[in-house]
Design an enzyme around this catalytic site. Structure first.
Site: not given
Length: 259
Positions: A27, A218
């Site tokens: 990631y 997010s």
């Protein structure tokens, strides 16, 4: 999520009560997530006086290797990059690479646990054969979790049974089906019945099955929404109805049958 997104999301999540964070070499967010944790702990936002040991930080090896030394170096690099002193849980991200690479990588991870770099070790995206292979090798360190895609549209019952056989907990990634089934009639109907959002229903389904649920977002409001599921209690009949939605839906990748 990207490094920049991770830094902000981790700060918001800590303020909202989250204590566990799932990162990975793949990631490219280990440095930013670790920095966000350290910044929060030393800031005025940390009204509860949280310490490093109150946070559970997970990361994952991007690629298995037949080179023991390469894997040990990779694990040490992840520990150094996050800046948290140690990693609470380190996973082999997938079973790719073949038997020798899987078992060599696990041996390196066992030694990282022995040396105190990592507290616990686990696997991710391991199918039934991969789990049986690892357990047949008589590992010195027992895998604590298998992180796999699990939700009502991909219930992974065979893998779950094998994990239960060896007392391996399930960490459920993509519990929100990456938003692909939020308009499903059963999801909408039960969300209305329980007075919650489809996302909250899906997280609660995961938790009531005993999984460690890993919803990803997010956005600050979604982070708070996903955590606010304590008042929802799905009945056994409705859990069964959700289980019947299984269509073996893979939302991203599925290495569980890799050779």
């Amino acid at each position: 999520m990207s490094g920049k997104e991770a830094r902000q999301a981790v700060r918001w999540a800590l303020a909202a009560g989250y204590r566990g964070f799932d990162c990975a070499q793949m990631y490219h967010n280990e440095r930013e997530a670790g920095q966000a944790v350290r910044d929060f702990l030393s800031s005025s936002e940390n009204a509860q006086g949280l310490k490093r040991e109150d946070i559970f930080y997970t990361t994952k090896l991007s690629s298995n290797s037949t080179s023991y030394d390469a894997v040990r170096r990779s694990i040490k690099r992840s520990v150094d990059v996050c800046g948290l002193g140690y990693v609470d849980l380190f996973l082999l991200h997938s079973p790719y690479g073949g038997r020798e690479a899987r078992l060599t990588s696990w041996r390196a991870l066992e030694d990282a646990v022995r040396d105190g770099e990592v507290k616990m070790a686990g696997i991710s995206n391991y199918g039934v054969d991969h789990i049986e292979e690892l357990m047949a090798s008589k590992p010195r360190v027992h895998p604590i979790v298998n992180q796999i895609e699990v939700h009502p549209f991909n219930t992974q019952e065979n893998i779950r049974r094998t994990c239960e056989k060896y007392s391996i907990a399930i960490e459920a990634y993509a519990p929100l089906v990456r938003g692909m089934r939020m308009e499903n009639p059963t999801i909408l109907s039960l969300s209305k019945k329980y007075g919650c959002t489809p996302a909250q229903l899906l997280v609660r389904w995961s938790l009531q099955h005993g999984f460690v649920s890993l919803p990803k977002s997010s956005k600050r409001d979604r982070l708070m929404e996903n955590a606010d599921v304590g008042g929802i209690d799905i009945s056994d009949d409705d859990l069964a109805a959700l289980d019947k939605l299984d269509e073996h839906l893979v939302t991203d990748w599925d290495p569980t049958a890799a050779p």
